[in-house]
Design an enzyme around this catalytic site. Structure first.
Site, short mmCIF file in Angstrom:
data_model
loop_
_atom_site.label_atom_id
_atom_site.label_comp_id
_atom_site.label_asym_id
_atom_site.label_seq_id
_atom_site.Cartn_x
_atom_site.Cartn_y
_atom_site.Cartn_z
N GLU A 272 3.88 -5.90 -1.57
CA GLU A 272 4.45 -4.80 -0.78
C GLU A 272 3.46 -4.33 0.27
O GLU A 272 3.85 -3.95 1.38
CB GLU A 272 4.88 -3.65 -1.69
CG GLU A 272 5.93 -4.00 -2.75
CD GLU A 272 7.19 -4.66 -2.21
OE1 GLU A 272 7.55 -4.38 -1.04
OE2 GLU A 272 7.80 -5.47 -2.95
N HIS A 275 3.96 -6.35 3.30
CA HIS A 275 5.07 -5.81 4.11
C HIS A 275 4.62 -4.55 4.86
O HIS A 275 4.93 -4.34 6.03
CB HIS A 275 6.25 -5.45 3.20
CG HIS A 275 7.06 -6.61 2.70
ND1 HIS A 275 7.65 -7.51 3.54
CD2 HIS A 275 7.40 -7.00 1.44
CE1 HIS A 275 8.33 -8.42 2.81
NE2 HIS A 275 8.18 -8.13 1.54
#
Lengths: 508, 508
Positions: A272, A275
């Site tokens: 994550e 991202h």
């Protein structure tokens, strides 16, 4: 006239509404009390409806027409906005409502079907989802064809798939994906078979108590060292890890912690964070426009996979990080670093995509791509999906799921109406290796930098070649400008072969 | 026709937008990373603008006109919505913008003036705030006069104050407030003087380390026992405690914790829980309409003060709660319960309103009411505010602030444009005692119930007489229906006298 102010204002307003909806959804997954769900659903729907209405306004189309580009950025803005606007205005609101309703029902049926392990409960909903997907595809395909120019001549069935895929991976085509995936399969299957003939690494060192707070602190510390900024982000707990952004100055990640299995929190945090680093890196001048978003889901996934796998599962990374990990978890001091690295890289055929290792993961994606493409074209009847799924699992993995719940009912995507989404996971992974190879060549030795904990050169390279562009370049342009190549499975296969050789002592 | 569906839909949409803005503001005060502030300000402004635009639409006025009430609830809905709509449409958007701009500047100037301890830096901004307040008041006063009927005949200066006060405390008037405050002052001043002649209780037991997590758990546990539901709420940390609601099913409170002073977190938790219990108690059928809000700021404050002071500072409450507190904080086992109760009820004149005790607090409010009323009318020049402030502080408290930062610059309210707001703090406190007295009579012995930790009867009484109505009854109606009386300082003075007699052994 340049890009009209009225257009910029309207786009900023639409971005504000979309970001507000994202804040509400983030809260829903992290802190909202249970009783707040019903009202929250309504609030989000109201914001999304406003954002949609304000965007599909015909004046937006007129302003786009009226604008002339005085810079590359303006040109990209007009191009991307026109593309979004035309796609959004193509779909009648009747179809948008029907899709939302079908998906809401399909989601409920999917949950019930999984619990009852009964594909029949889900089948009629999947039929409906596919019928609406075909209807949407037929509305959108002329636009896609126009964008791609006279050289674009897909088969009728692929034209539909392309129209859907295009929403997630602009510019990609079913035939192109199939060709790259065939190359990938050809290299991957013997590699997985070679690994299967070896003794799997012992991962008992990962399956023991790890203090949850210490896991949290370690993951977040590493994420920050890689480039994720807490001035413009934060991490919270949620049932399913995700990244969400309310502009590039507030990009949040979530994770979950398993107190008895180290990889769960750590690798999802780094995934994550990848991202998040991407979204934090959009150039400030893109803010408040449709350009401030990922170039494609594949490019987005390339950043998460790059940090999760090429960085955080690599031996050089752990040369730097393992002493810090041992300091936080003294019971690892008995585990040699090499054994730990082998454990976090254990390769093993398994039934569930989201639990799969770095290599076999893609066989799961390939299977889904083939089956959804066949269902969309009608070559595969929905009622035949379980049989086809199990047959291909046996072919690819040598194991068949004992139940459909562990087979063709395992993923939520189709029930959400997301047809053409799965390939982006693997496309992103292939891109990650292409980008890595180019960065390694440009920067001269990423391994040595990782061993020293130097991640700024890599971050700078990604900022320059990928992040800052947002959607101002397409995925294809980003790849070509950064690596000199189009999408290519070669670099990832080379990476995978080297890794398998190093860790397992075998080759394909 | 009954209340038009179009009106109900529009009101629900406006409520969704307002609640979404509130979620964003809550996040801003609790979890938002520092770099997100600028984008967040824009997002909130966009949502507030949409909510305003959708509400002041002239069709809303037409729908209100077209509606006929088929029930008491419909009648209240049409009445309250008409009132809000007329008030919102009276203000030209030019004035709304000017107010927002003046307030943004005044806030910055207020901070700078406090830091530099220079009233001159703030004075021109206060002038501007007052000028805009007068302009707003002149636009609104015909509406207020019309609502109050032919018997309403204020002086010109008071008509302006009433028009502003009416936004916070509908139906209240400057002359009415002044009369009640005069009665309050008459009773309160000798009471404070009597206490001042005694030895103050030793509060050293409150000024020692209290584990922050244990404070948090204790406060939240008590809040839940009083009636605050975590199914429909939650508590988080923020710099300044507040309550916010995104509908009655998601009502959140915040607090701050001082690890070396027990009252900070506990009493603010119970205060905010009182606000929260109120909002959680609106009848479900009010949801999505302007009725789902506090009847007035005074009524809101009556609920927070009732739980904070009449419950949680009372001796019977601590009969029940003190053993639990001692269990969490064993170092209190040496402190007799009576000594603890005296310590949390220490009365002492002080300079700062927000740090004041339960009695002297109102002298701070009375002073502000008098001064803002005089400034609004022009009887007091802004440049004379510091002198007038210090003079009245000496009169009321026997102490004058050494600096304006600790004097007339201490509160943020005027810089926010909130003129006519301060009285509601004291009005709410007076109401709390009126409601308490009535509940005590109806339920027969609240003290004995508190000693046993039984708070459900009180909660049920408040739900029935106050909470469930939201704005479907005015503050005046709520008071009359629940207590048989209009606003009255008597019950609170009786309560205060009894408390002082019990704890200090003196009377006024």
């Amino acid at each position: 006239m340049p890009v009209p102010d009225a257009l910029l204002q309207r786009l900023a307003e639409v971005a504000d509404l979309a970001h507000a909806a994202a804040v509400l959804e983030w809260d829903q997954e992290t802190y909202m009390p249970p009783g707040g769900a019903e009202a929250r659903g309504r609030q989000v729907a109201t914001l999304r409806r406003f954002a949609h209405e304000r965007f599909v306004d015909e004046r937006v189309g007129e302003w786009i027409e009226a604008g002339t580009a005085e810079s590359d950025l303006d040109a990209a803005l007009l191009r991307v906005t026109a593309r979004d606007w035309r796609r959004a205005t193509l779909l009648p609101s009747r179809l948008v409502s029907e899709k939302a309703e079908a998906s809401a029902r399909a989601k409920g049926a999917w949950k019930a079907a999984r619990e009852a392990d009964s594909f029949e409960l889900f089948a009629p909903h999947l039929e409906r989802i596919l019928a609406l997907a075909r209807e949407e595809a037929d509305l959108v395909r002329p636009l896609v064809a126009e964008e791609r120019g006279p050289g674009y001549a897909p088969s009728g069935a692929d034209a539909r798939y392309d129209a859907l895929l295009d929403a997630f991976e602009p510019g990609a085509s079913a035939s192109g994906v199939a060709a790259v995936f065939a190359e990938l399969r050809e290299g991957l299957v013997p590699l997985v078979a070679a690994v299967a003939g070896t003794e799997p690494p012992d991962d008992a060192c990962l399956r023991q108590p790890f203090d949850a707070d210490a896991q949290w602190a370690f993951g977040l510390d590493v994420a920050q060292q890689l480039g994720y900024s807490l001035d413009h982000g934060r991490q919270d707990r949620s049932a399913h890890p995700f990244t969400t952004a309310f502009g590039a100055t507030d990009v949040r990640i979530t994770t979950r912690v398993d107190p008895d299995f180290f990889p769960t929190a750590f690798f999802s945090t780094i995934h994550e964070a990848g991202h998040g680093i991407y979204e934090q890196g959009f150039a400030p001048e893109l803010a408040g426009t449709p350009l401030a978003d990922g170039a494609s889901l594949g490019v987005h996934e390339s950043q998460s996979r790059l940090y999760e796998n090429l960085v955080a599962r690599s031996a050089p990374f752990w040369t730097w990080a393992y002493p810090m990990l041992e300091a936080r978890f003294p019971h690892l001091q008995d585990v040699p670093r090499d054994a730990f690295v082998r454990a976090v890289n254990r390769v093993e055929p398994s039934l569930i995509r989201v639990e799969a290792d770095e290599l076999t993961y893609h066989l799961h994606v390939l299977l889904r791509f083939e089956l959804e493409r066949a269902m969309l074209s009608g070559d595969l009847a929905v009622s035949d999906l379980p049989g086809a799924w199990n047959e291909r699992m046996t072919e690819s993995f040598g194991i068949a799921p004992p139940t459909d719940a562990d087979g063709c009912l395992q993923d939520i995507h189709w029930s959400l109406g997301a047809v053409g989404y799965f390939p982006t996971y693997t496309l992103g992974t292939l891109m990650s290796a292409q980008l890595w190879t180019a960065a390694d060549a440009d920067l001269g030795g990423l391994d040595a930098q990782m061993e020293r904990g130097e991640f700024d050169p890599l971050l700078g390279w990604l900022r320059e070649h990928v992040h800052r562009w947002g959607r101002a370049k397409t995925a294809g342009q980003i790849l070509r400008d950064a690596t000199g190549s189009d999408l290519d499975a070669g670099p990832w296969l080379t990476y995978a072969r080297e890794k398998v050789q190093r860790l397992y002592g075998v080759g394909a």
